[in-house]
Structures are given as structure tokens and as C-alpha cells.
Motif scaffolding. Structure first.
Motif, mmCIF file in Angstrom:
data_model
loop_
_atom_site.group_PDB
_atom_site.id
_atom_site.type_symbol
_atom_site.label_atom_id
_atom_site.label_comp_id
_atom_site.label_asym_id
_atom_site.label_seq_id
_atom_site.Cartn_x
_atom_site.Cartn_y
_atom_site.Cartn_z
ATOM 1 N N GLN A 1 -4.405 6.127 0.534
ATOM 2 C CA GLN A 1 -4.974 6.898 1.647
ATOM 3 C C GLN A 1 -4.084 8.078 2.010
ATOM 4 N N CYS B 1 0.855 -1.185 0.000
ATOM 5 C CA CYS B 1 0.000 0.000 0.000
ATOM 6 C C CYS B 1 0.890 1.233 0.000
ATOM 7 N N THR C 1 -5.247 1.882 3.826
ATOM 8 C CA THR C 1 -5.689 1.431 2.507
ATOM 9 C C THR C 1 -4.820 2.099 1.456
ATOM 10 N N ASP C 2 -4.684 1.460 0.325
ATOM 11 C CA ASP C 2 -3.847 1.992 -0.747
ATOM 12 C C ASP C 2 -4.388 3.339 -1.209
ATOM 13 N N LYS D 1 -16.548 0.098 5.471
ATOM 14 C CA LYS D 1 -15.206 0.480 5.943
ATOM 15 C C LYS D 1 -15.198 1.851 6.609
ATOM 16 N N PRO E 1 -10.780 5.233 4.790
ATOM 17 C CA PRO E 1 -10.374 4.067 4.017
ATOM 18 C C PRO E 1 -11.174 3.956 2.714
ATOM 19 N N GLY E 2 -10.466 3.791 1.614
ATOM 20 C CA GLY E 2 -11.115 3.592 0.322
ATOM 21 C C GLY E 2 -11.581 4.858 -0.359
ATOM 22 N N SER F 1 0.329 -4.437 2.936
ATOM 23 C CA SER F 1 -1.118 -4.397 3.168
ATOM 24 C C SER F 1 -1.410 -4.907 4.569
#
Length: 195
Positions: free
Chosen positions: A106, A55, A103-104, A187, A148-149, A73
Motif C-alpha cells: 500500500q 507488510c 495492506t501489503d 475492502k 487497500p489491495g 500484518s
């Protein structure tokens, strides 16, 4: 004459041994090449798996070395903060949940004690509820991106929806935005609020 025959026999033996050694060398080289190819395929597959298990997060605000950092991750926000040189002396440690999983893509923004304690638009304290949850009706794009996300495009979609509709009446209403469905909502639901 005996010397010539002996010389011939020795030469034949050496030739035969040399040819056999050469053949063996080529067989070994071919085998090594096959093994290398298998190793390279394995490395490539592992590399692809490794890329999927990474991430990238942007840590900014009251940290010593703001920047983009790569973590495995499943890492937590506190680990990203450590990579960013740790919190500055003026950082508000309670500004976000450091145990939260990253999260990737973020953005992790640490506010200062002054920003957290002051009211008004300068501090951004209106964007956060007293328990640290983000208020969907007052949050800025950078604050939304800490969820997140939620990346830049989803944050902008949230702001556009809010402007168009005059605000959110419930947190569930966020699922009316394209790209934010039950998976993303599950999330972020514990980190958002509507006032």
C-alpha cells in the motif's frame, strides 16, 4: 614386576575410560546435531510464518521521513505514519483514515493543508470527496494506490477502464476490472465514491 602389572592395569583402566568417554562424546555430538536440525527447521518455519505476517508500505507526502516501512500484518496507518517520523506541521491530518488497517504494498500519501484546501489539479483535492473518499472518476494512480489491495497494476487498470468507458457510473462497476472482485471491493467500498 608388580609395578609393570600395576602400570598395565592403570593403562587399561584409562584406555577403557577414555574410549567410553570418546563414545559418549560422539553420542552427545550426534544428539546435539539432531537437536540443532530440529531447531533450524522450527526457525525456518517460524521465519516463513513471520514473512507472511509482515507488510511493506510506502509512506509519502507530508511526513518527516518518507520511505518504505515494514510492519506486522494488521497494523494501522497511524503506526506507519509514526515510523515515517510522524506528520509534518503542514500535514492535513484528516486527509485519510489513520485507523484503517494497512495492506501489503500500500502507498500511504499524506497531503498538506494547502493541497487539501486548494482547488484544481495542483492540489489533488478533486480526487477526494469532502469526507476523504477517493473519486474514481478523477483520482490519480498514486491516490488509488492508497486503497487497500490496490497496487500499481490495479491502479493502472482502473485508469485504463475509466478512459475507455468514459468514467464510472457506480462504485460497483469497479468489479468489472480484472483482479478486482468482491473480496477487494469489500475492502475499498467505504473509501471510494463516484461523482
Amino acid at each position: 614386576m608388580k609395578n609393570k602389572i600395576l602400570y598395565g592395569i592403570c593403562l587399561s583402566v584409562l584406555c577403557f575410560a577414555g574410549c567410553k568417554g570418546t563414545s559418549s562424546y560422539f553420542e552427545q555430538a550426534a544428539q546435539t546435531t539432531e537437536e540443532s536440525a530440529v531447531f533450524m527447521e522450527t526457525e525456518t518455519e517460524e521465519g516463513e510464518d513471520a514473512a507472511a505476517d509482515e507488510c511493506f508500505v510506502y509512506v509519502c507526502g507530508a511526513v518527516n521521513v518518507p520511505g518504505v516501512y515494514k510492519l506486522p500484518s494488521g497494523s494501522r496507518i497511524y503506526e506507519a505514519v509514526l515510523l515515517a517520523g510522524g506528520l509534518r506541521e503542514d500535514a492535513c491530518e484528516d486527509s485519510l483514515n489513520q485507523a484503517q488497517e494497512i495492506t501489503d504494498g500500500q502507498m500511504i500519501k499524506i497531503v498538506t493543508e494547502e493541497e487539501a484546501s486548494q482547488g484544481g489539479e495542483e492540489s489533488g483535492s478533486e480526487e477526494f470527496d469532502s469526507d476523504g473518499r477517493i473519486n474514481l472518476n478523477t483520482a490519480k494512480a498514486e491516490d488509488l494506490m492508497t486503497l487497500p489491495g490496490i497496487g500499481a497494476s490495479k491502479a493502472q487498470s482502473i485508469l485504463s477502464y475509466r478512459d475507455e468507458k468514459g468514467g464510472f457510473s457506480s462504485i460497483e462497476e469497479i468489479m468489472e476490472i480484472t483482479g478486482i472482485k468482491e473480496g477487494v471491493f469489500s475492502k475499498i467500498k467505504d473509501y471510494i465514491i463516484v461523482n
